[in-house]
Design a protein around this motif. Structure first.
Motif, short mmCIF file in Angstrom:
data_model
loop_
_atom_site.label_atom_id
_atom_site.label_comp_id
_atom_site.label_asym_id
_atom_site.label_seq_id
_atom_site.Cartn_x
_atom_site.Cartn_y
_atom_site.Cartn_z
N ARG A 107 0.81 -1.21 0.00
CA ARG A 107 0.00 0.00 0.00
C ARG A 107 0.85 1.27 0.00
NH1 ARG A 107 -3.82 -0.14 4.71
NH2 ARG A 107 -2.89 -2.04 5.51
N CYS A 114 2.70 2.26 -2.33
CA CYS A 114 2.66 2.89 -3.64
C CYS A 114 1.56 2.31 -4.51
CB CYS A 114 4.00 2.75 -4.35
SG CYS A 114 3.95 3.49 -5.97
N GLY A 115 0.71 3.19 -5.01
CA GLY A 115 -0.38 2.75 -5.88
C GLY A 115 0.09 2.26 -7.23
N ILE A 116 1.30 2.66 -7.64
CA ILE A 116 1.78 2.30 -8.97
C ILE A 116 2.72 1.09 -8.90
CG2 ILE A 116 2.87 3.18 -11.07
CD1 ILE A 116 0.79 5.05 -10.53
N CYS A 117 3.48 0.98 -7.82
CA CYS A 117 4.41 -0.16 -7.78
C CYS A 117 4.17 -1.06 -6.57
CB CYS A 117 5.86 0.27 -7.87
SG CYS A 117 6.22 1.99 -7.87
N SER A 165 4.94 8.04 -4.30
CA SER A 165 3.93 7.13 -3.80
C SER A 165 3.08 7.79 -2.73
CB SER A 165 4.60 5.90 -3.24
OG SER A 165 5.61 6.29 -2.36
#
Lengths: 431, 178
Positions: free
Chosen positions: A61, A63-66, A418
């Motif tokens: 949680r 980072c929404g992208i990684c 993030s």
């Protein structure tokens, strides 16, 4: 005597979260301050007292992208210390999942962020009006990455299927087969992306980077390998903190990283490629050769080409893993303890570069201490160095153009924010 | 009487989407996520309800092909904390900045603009914005924003129900279908 200040607020447009301040005095760059708030600090505290089994889900949680990168580093760190060996099938699935994240993240950066800079557009939206096919191509690639993450991760965002020791559930061959046409199409688009990117106009810039990345005996690195540098470092990931130090800078509550000797270094696609050019798969290798990509890229603007080659690599690797996949007999291995052991540390290659995790557990498996070093905190000092050189080279520009040059220099490295808020800024006329 | 479904029409559960956007670790930025967590039980399985915490580009994939999309997000527009803005997105861009320095910074406003540029918007796109007061890392939402969650969730849920009731199978039929 003149003083100039260049400011770039790019984190989240939250007042007071200005990310970059450059002070110029009498044509001398006096100060470059890059400030990126780092959520790992917050999560390190959040993890204390939680079961080690929760770490992959909690750190995902950050980072929404990684999210996959955080899950992978958490799992590998804990498995390393606890002596868990995952099956080859689990290893392959994890690598495939990571490919999905690389494809998604790189496609976003290449088409929606980086390419507009080269084609003279202020953003992807205005580029989309003139070049809709380019943007559609980027979204198509991104969707292919998402397809892998959905198939293996359970959910597109924040995959929930990964656990320490393996997966909660492993898919059958039939379940993964629909990925094949998606990935085959993506591989072709990715190769076209490399050819397209090779024709972009690149400023003639060379930086003297110390590259740091994982290196594996056989594979282009993702989940495993030694930590190596272009200046001769070669250590197991468990010794990361002996060679790399985090330090507090006065202008930020974030920690920056540096080499033990105080120098900056660069992680991410350019570093991975420079240190692992010989590990590319055949089609990635062939297209890199076809466009004449140099074995070591030192021009940060050309990182768009390196990312594009890595998209080819990730599509090709995912297809290769799909071909060889046989579901494991057991989806996960269970640690028997003891838990309060040293050596719960590992690094994996997030899309943006090396991501290091270390944990200290108590005798029951609760987390006493967690240490997370994200790629962007490692690159901050190096990005500041890039910015100092950009500003020094560009003092003749007016403030607007100089700010634009600074933004481009930051975009070259696509910092992970993030921590970003996702709120909408609306300029509403009110009565 | 509702029009019969054409063979290519999406199933009733896929016709509508409620998407909450935000970061639950940044104070009032969690508003959109909190609203959809409340909308989910209120709709009881009608339509898709999704929490979006990543890049705005995922929104384009999520909303494409749907008839009605309601997006809920925290906003900064100069209003009082907790006040609510409702906007139906038309052909014009939202009055919001469009540049970004990281691919992680791609916002709802940018997703809308990109959807408009590529003709990839849903049939109807309604935005609910809850005016935020603070985005402090690790902090809970402010009292004003927390107080807005339930009324916005009720309004969003009834908006979806009303839409399906007017333009598609009635609410109980959809429930039965789901």
């Amino acid at each position: 005597m003149t003083d100039r200040t260049i400011a770039v607020d790019y984190l989240a447009r939250v007042e007071g979260e200005g990310a970059l301040r450059v002070r110029i005095h009498d044509r001398t760059v006096e100060e470059v301050e890059l400030r990126i708030f780092e959520p790992p600090r917050f999560f390190e505290a959040f993890l204390r007292g939680r079961s080690y089994l929760e770490s992959p889900d909690i750190t995902a949680r950050i980072c929404g992208i990684c999210p996959v990168a955080y899950q992978m580093s958490a799992c590998h760190a804990l498995e390393h210390g606890l002596g868990l060996r995952v099956t080859p099938a689990v290893r392959a699935l994890r690598r495939m999942l990571y490919c999905g994240e690389w494809i998604e993240s790189h496609a976003l950066h290449v088409y929606l962020l980086h390419v507009p800079d080269f084609l003279g557009y202020p953003d992807a939206i205005r580029m989309a009006k003139d070049h809709p096919i380019l943007v559609q191509r980027g979204l198509r690639l991104k969707k292919a990455g998402n397809a892998i993450m959905t198939a293996l991760g359970g959910r597109e965002i924040h995959p929930v299927n990964v656990r320490v020791g393996g997966f909660y559930r492993c898919p059958s061959r039939e379940e993964l087969e629909p990925l094949r046409p998606v990935l085959e199409e993506a591989l072709g688009i990715a190769e076209e992306t490399v050819r397209f990117a090779a024709g972009l106009p690149f400023p003639a810039v060379e930086e003297d980077y110390e590259f740091v990345a994982l290196r594996h005996p056989e594979e282009y690195p993702m989940n495993e390998g030694e930590v190596v540098s272009s200046r001769g470092l070669r250590i197991p990931a468990t010794r990361f903190e002996e060679e790399f130090r985090e330090f507090q800078v006065p202008h930020s509550n974030a920690l920056h990283s540096m080499r033990r000797d105080g120098g900056s270094y660069l992680v991410g696609p350019m570093a991975r490629y420079a240190l692992n050019r010989d590990r590319l798969l055949p089609r990635a290798d062939a297209v890199a050769r076809e466009v004449g990509l140099e074995p070591v890229v030192r021009n940060p603007f050309r990182s768009v080409l390196v990312r594009s080659v890595e998209i080819v690599q990730a599509c090709e690797e995912a297809l290769r893993l799909l071909d060889g996949y046989r579901p494991p007999e057991r989806p996960f291995e269970v640690a028997a303890g003891p838990f309060d052991v040293p050596g719960c540390a590992a690094a994996t290659e997030a899309p943006r570069g090396l991501l290091y995790h270390r944990y200290q557990l108590d005798a029951t498996g609760l987390i006493e201490e967690a240490k997370i070093v994200a790629p962007t905190s490692q690159n901050q000092k190096r990005i500041e160095d890039d910015l100092r050189e950009v500003v020094t080279r560009s003092l003749e520009l007016d403030d607007a153009h100089l700010t634009d040059a600074c933004e481009r220099a930051i975009r070259n490295h696509d910092p992970c924010i993030s921590c970003a808020t996702h709120f909408l800024t609306l300029d509403l006329a009110r009565d | 009487m509702p029009e019969p479904e054409s063979p290519r029409a999406p199933p009733p559960t896929e016709r509508t989407l409620v998407v909450g956007i935000g970061n639950e670790h940044r104070g009032d930025d969690a508003a959109g996520l909190l609203v959809v967590r409340r909308v989910r039980p209120l709709l009881g399985g009608v339509g898709r309800v999704v929490e979006a915490t990543g890049a705005g580009t995922e929104l384009i994939d999520l909303w494409e092909g749907r008839e009605l999309v309601v997006a809920v997000d925290a906003v900064r527009s100069g209003g009082a904390p907790g006040s609510v803005v409702r906007r139906e997105v038309g052909p014009h861009p939202l009055p919001t900045p469009l540049s970004a320095t990281s691919s992680h910074g791609f916002s709802l406003g940018q997703a809308v603009a990109l959807g408009q540029a590529l003709d990839r918007l849903p049939g109807t796109l309604i935005l609910y914005g809850i005016e935020a007061a603070q985005f402090d890392p690790g902090s809970p939402p402010s009292a004003a924003v927390a107080a807005a969650i339930e009324p916005v969730a009720q309004q969003v849920a009834s908006e979806v129900r009303r839409y399906l009731g007017l333009h598609g199978p009635t609410f109980p039929e959809v429930l039965a279908d789901a």
